[in-house]
Design an enzyme around this catalytic site. Structure first.
Site, short mmCIF file in Angstrom:
data_model
loop_
_atom_site.label_atom_id
_atom_site.label_comp_id
_atom_site.label_asym_id
_atom_site.label_seq_id
_atom_site.Cartn_x
_atom_site.Cartn_y
_atom_site.Cartn_z
N SER A 276 0.85 -1.19 0.00
CA SER A 276 0.00 0.00 0.00
C SER A 276 0.88 1.24 0.00
CB SER A 276 -0.88 -0.01 1.25
OG SER A 276 -1.47 1.24 1.51
N TYR B 296 -3.73 -0.26 9.92
CA TYR B 296 -3.58 -0.63 8.51
C TYR B 296 -2.15 -0.40 8.05
CZ TYR B 296 -4.44 -0.59 3.45
OH TYR B 296 -4.39 -0.86 2.09
#
Length: 253
Positions: free
Chosen positions: A145, A158
């Site tokens: 990510s 996250y």
């Protein structure tokens, strides 16, 4: 000399894609099938999986399961092996982002994020690796990510999981690449998926994100196809342990 176009041909390969019911996981399943692979899509939402299967056709099978359920990993391995044989390729696209500020993170939310985003890719890969090693060929593709390298508001759980994906990918390469199994990660920028709905539902915010890329735009689903096929095919035979950012240059600025 081998025709370079053949390097991306996945005819005869079997691919398992988690998170295949929506977003980039769904796109990955479609792209791999278009390249000749037989695909097994895994997700919790059976109805969405059936829609994917209907779109791809007979070269697609689906398994409704929670990949974060560690106690059922062996059952999941058997389920994804049953339709077409042991997978040669596994793409870990399942993920969750609770978007909680650091002061509001709960133990439950933290554990859920780590279990799905980090633990599941390892334990499912671990279960599938012996069959890949027996063939001397395998491809593991994790999903990193922007938050693998950047800190975003409300992204502490996250971000921690996705930063760990980069090291998990390197460690997988160290452990399993001697057996002909490459392990790499794709780090998507801003793509319009369910996971980023909060971003794209705000046009001003989406525009600001686009302006931070070198290409001055956000990603489209087609942008993921080439990098994914590269990492899943013979084209990347000498590439392992790497995180390829597919972000329009967001992390370059």
């Amino acid at each position: 000399m081998r025709d370079p176009r053949d390097l991306f041909d996945l005819t005869g390969r079997v691919a398992c894609v988690t998170g295949a019911s929506s977003g980039l996981g769904r796109r990955a399943a479609i792209a791999l099938a278009a390249a000749g692979a037989r695909v097994v899509g895994v997700a919790r939402r059976e109805e969405a999986l059936r829609e994917l299967q209907s779109e791809i056709g007979e070269t697609c099978a689906v398994v409704a399961a929670d990949v974060a359920d560690r106690a059922r990993i062996e059952t999941l391995r058997d389920a994804v092996t049953s339709p077409f044989g042991a997978p040669d390729i596994v793409v870990h696209a399942a993920g969750i982002n609770t978007r909680e500020p650091a002061s509001d993170v709960t133990a439950e939310g933290w554990d859920q994020t780590i279990a799905l985003n980090l633990s599941a890719p390892f334990f499912l890969s671990q279960a599938l690796v012996p069959a890949m090693a027996a063939k001397g060929w395998g491809r593991i593709v994790n999903f990193a990510s922007l938050q693998t390298f950047r800190a975003f508001p409300g992204g502490i759980a996250y971000g921690a999981s996705k930063a760990a994906i980069a090291q998990l990918t390197r460690a997988m390469a160290e452990a399993w690449s001697p057996n002909g199994i490459t392990a790499n990660a794709i780090g998507p920028g801003f793509f319009p998926t369910e996971l980023t709905e909060a971003v794209f539902s705000d046009p001003d915010r989406a525009a600001r994100n686009a302006a931070q890329t070198c290409l001055n735009r956000n990603g489209t689903m087609e942008d993921i196809d080439g990098p994914l096929l590269f990492l899943c095919s013979d084209a990347s035979g000498y590439v392992t342990g790497q995180t390829l950012m597919v972000d329009g240059g967001f992390t370059a600025k």
